[in-house]
Design an enzyme around this catalytic site. Structure first.
Site, PDB file in Angstrom:
ATOM      1  N   TYR A 149      18.967 -19.026 -12.354  1.00 33.31           N
ATOM      2  CA  TYR A 149      19.178 -19.539 -10.993  1.00 33.31           C
ATOM      3  C   TYR A 149      20.528 -20.248 -10.851  1.00 33.31           C
ATOM      4  CZ  TYR A 149      14.533 -18.343  -9.358  1.00 33.31           C
ATOM      5  OH  TYR A 149      13.424 -17.645  -8.966  1.00 33.31           O
TER       6      TYR A 149
ATOM      7  N   ASP B 174      -3.349 -19.991  -7.974  1.00 32.63           N
ATOM      8  CA  ASP B 174      -2.169 -20.191  -8.816  1.00 32.63           C
ATOM      9  C   ASP B 174      -1.956 -21.695  -8.951  1.00 32.63           C
ATOM     10  OD1 ASP B 174       0.288 -20.527  -9.959  1.00 32.63           O
ATOM     11  OD2 ASP B 174       1.362 -19.154  -8.628  1.00 32.63           O
TER      12      ASP B 174
ATOM     13  N   LYS C 107       3.140 -24.254 -17.015  1.00 36.09           N
ATOM     14  CA  LYS C 107       3.886 -25.501 -16.808  1.00 36.09           C
ATOM     15  C   LYS C 107       3.274 -26.695 -17.549  1.00 36.09           C
ATOM     16  CE  LYS C 107       6.770 -24.281 -13.006  1.00 36.09           C
ATOM     17  NZ  LYS C 107       6.551 -23.428 -11.857  1.00 36.09           N
TER      18      LYS C 107
ATOM     19  N   TYR D 152       5.524 -18.738  -3.764  1.00 35.48           N
ATOM     20  CA  TYR D 152       6.260 -18.409  -4.985  1.00 35.48           C
ATOM     21  C   TYR D 152       5.264 -18.293  -6.129  1.00 35.48           C
ATOM     22  CZ  TYR D 152       9.298 -18.505  -9.006  1.00 35.48           C
ATOM     23  OH  TYR D 152       9.928 -18.173 -10.186  1.00 35.48           O
TER      24      TYR D 152
HETATM   25  C1  LIG Z   1       6.803 -21.879 -11.730  1.00 38.86           C
HETATM   26  C2  LIG Z   1       5.705 -21.159 -11.043  1.00 38.86           C
HETATM   27  C3  LIG Z   1       5.306 -19.879 -11.448  1.00 38.86           C
HETATM   28  C4  LIG Z   1       6.038 -19.105 -12.513  1.00 38.86           C
HETATM   29  O1  LIG Z   1       5.957 -19.711 -13.751  1.00 38.86           O
HETATM   30  P1  LIG Z   1       7.045 -19.387 -14.877  1.00 38.86           P
HETATM   31  O2  LIG Z   1       6.509 -20.020 -16.103  1.00 38.86           O
HETATM   32  O3  LIG Z   1       8.322 -20.018 -14.391  1.00 38.86           O
HETATM   33  O4  LIG Z   1       7.156 -17.903 -14.972  1.00 38.86           O
HETATM   34  C5  LIG Z   1       4.211 -19.312 -10.822  1.00 38.86           C
HETATM   35  N1  LIG Z   1       3.568 -19.955  -9.838  1.00 38.86           N
HETATM   36  C6  LIG Z   1       3.927 -21.175  -9.417  1.00 38.86           C
HETATM   37  C7  LIG Z   1       3.133 -21.839  -8.352  1.00 38.86           C
HETATM   38  C8  LIG Z   1       5.023 -21.814  -9.983  1.00 38.86           C
HETATM   39  O5  LIG Z   1       5.406 -23.018  -9.531  1.00 38.86           O
END
Ligand SMILES: *Cc1c(COP(=O)(O)O)cnc(C)c1O
Length: 426
Positions: A18, A238, A267, A145
């Protein structure tokens, strides 16, 4: 002996994520971390006010996580995960299922948030196929996202991130984020699509992160989830960014009654220490893949699936996460945010100040349109970097998303820098 700075050597060999490499300032070389602080080559400290891209929850180089990792590294660093298993993977699955919504029964491992989403999409689509009823459509939110791989991009809102690839992404029906005003229209739109042809609805519960820290109401969200569940549309939550306490509760789905069929985590899962992704499912999803027919298998896996070190980091992070001190820290941050939010609300240069759990966000009013490409972002990033505070705005959206261990003094420094910025802009 190497005398050139890390930053200068980097400029010769690295391509950063990015980052427009032609115009970006040289990166700062970080050599160590402690708590909410990161230290550069000259031993200058920076306050990590956005948790190193939203992953860190207990602080950097946490001694408990480091110690557990060192022990595990001396035992078993990696092992194929098809046909073989190991204690960290099984222990972590058992412990995760205890704290996730109680309809979740199976843990599938991958490497990161994007792959957790890819797995979820494949599970959902193949679930219907295995049951002999192909479903062709997917639902997601506008402005969502879900990651940067092709499947994850497909279910993400079309944006500057996806622009070049838009005509190569698969079709998804995008819904507006629900409000009291549009909820009946959204539900009617789904009815018009023929719910029997919709495989799944994938969403970031209550908070769209990369989309600009957009927060939406749990009550109307619950109405949407109930409608989808009643229509047999699989629900994929998610929780890659909302998981592990970010929004106040352990998982954002605890704010609603309807339980998801599939949950994606990454994360904060390892406390932000190592890359690991998890996709969990209900018994119903899992059982649809059980068959004497090999074609009903979920053909998915990565070389580093369930890496023992990553699972160990997650287990150590979980030890810290379930300690009441962690929840107390989150509450402390929330309360300080509440007071700062009240102060912010008096500024006319900002709009839409908002708060969810440990996340505080607002937009800075500019002549240009809101959004990721708003040119204010670079300027703000520079402003905070000069004050050794790591805040990286999303366009003109400024947000604080700290590790839970951030001290009151450090948080006050972050607020102080924002105060200074707003005075300069006013
Ligand atoms: C960061 C993120 C992803 C992608 O995760 P990565 O480990 O960066 O591939 C998917 N969904 C959400 C809601 C995110 O914030």
């Amino acid at each position: 002996m190497q005398t050139t700075s890390l930053s200068a050597r980097d400029l010769d060999v690295i391509w950063h994520p990015y980052t427009q490499m032609q115009t970006a300032p040289a990166p700062i070389g970080i050599v160590r971390g402690q708590g909410a602080l990161l230290f550069d080559e000259n031993n200058q400290s920076y306050i990590d006010a956005t948790s190193s891209w939203w992953v860190n929850i207990h602080g950097h180089a946490h001694p408990h996580i480091a110690q557990q990792l060192a022990l595990q590294a001396g035992q078993l660093e990696h092992c194929i995960f098809a046909g073989y298993t190991h204690p960290p993977a099984v222990n972590l699955a058992e412990r995760l299922l205890k704290i996730l919504p109680d309809n979740q029964r199976r843990v599938f491992y991958s490497d990161n948030g994007s792959t957790a989403i890819e797995v979820a999409l494949k599970m959902a689509i193949q679930y219907w196929d295995n049951k002999g009823t192909r479903r062709n459509k997917l639902l997601a939110f506008q402005n969502a996202y879900h990651g940067d791989t092709f499947g994850a991009m497909s279910v993400s809102g079309r944006s500057v991130f996806t622009r070049v690839f838009d005509d190569r992404l698969f079709d998804v029906h995008f819904l507006e984020v629900p409000t009291a005003e549009n909820i009946s229209r959204i539900i009617n739109d789904i009815k018009a699509l023929d719910p029997e042809d919709i495989a799944a609805f994938v969403f970031e519960p209550l908070l769209q992160g990369s989309g600009g820290m957009v927060m939406y109401d749990a009550g109307v969200f619950e109405q949407l989830l109930q409608f989808c569940a009643a229509s047999n549309i699989l629900l994929i939550a998610d929780e890659v960014m909302t998981g592990f306490g970010r929004t106040g509760k352990n998982f954002a789905m605890e704010y609603v009654q309807t339980q998801p069929d599939i949950i994606c985590l990454s994360k904060g899962l390892t406390g932000g220490t190592m890359a690991l992704g998890v996709t969990t499912s209900t018994a119903a999803i899992y059982e649809a893949f059980l068959s004497a027919d090999k074609l009903k298998t979920l053909f998915h896996g990565h070389s580093f699936t369930a890496n023992p070190l990553a699972c160990t980091a997650a287990l150590a992070s979980m030890d810290l996460f379930i300690d009441p001190a962690c929840a107390a820290n989150r509450e402390r941050i929330h309360e300080k945010h509440v007071a700062f939010l009240a102060e912010l609300s008096t500024h006319t240069i900002i709009k839409n100040p908002r708060l969810l759990g440990t996340i505080l966000a607002f937009e800075i009013v500019t002549a240009n349109a809101d959004g990721y490409t708003n040119s204010l972002a670079d300027e703000l990033h520079r402003f905070f970097k000069a004050r050794r505070i790591m805040l990286r705005p999303l366009g003109n959206t400024l947000y604080i998303l700290p590790p839970y261990c951030i001290t009151d003094e450090q948080l006050d420094q972050v607020y102080g820098s924002i105060r200074e910025l707003l005075q300069q802009l006013a």
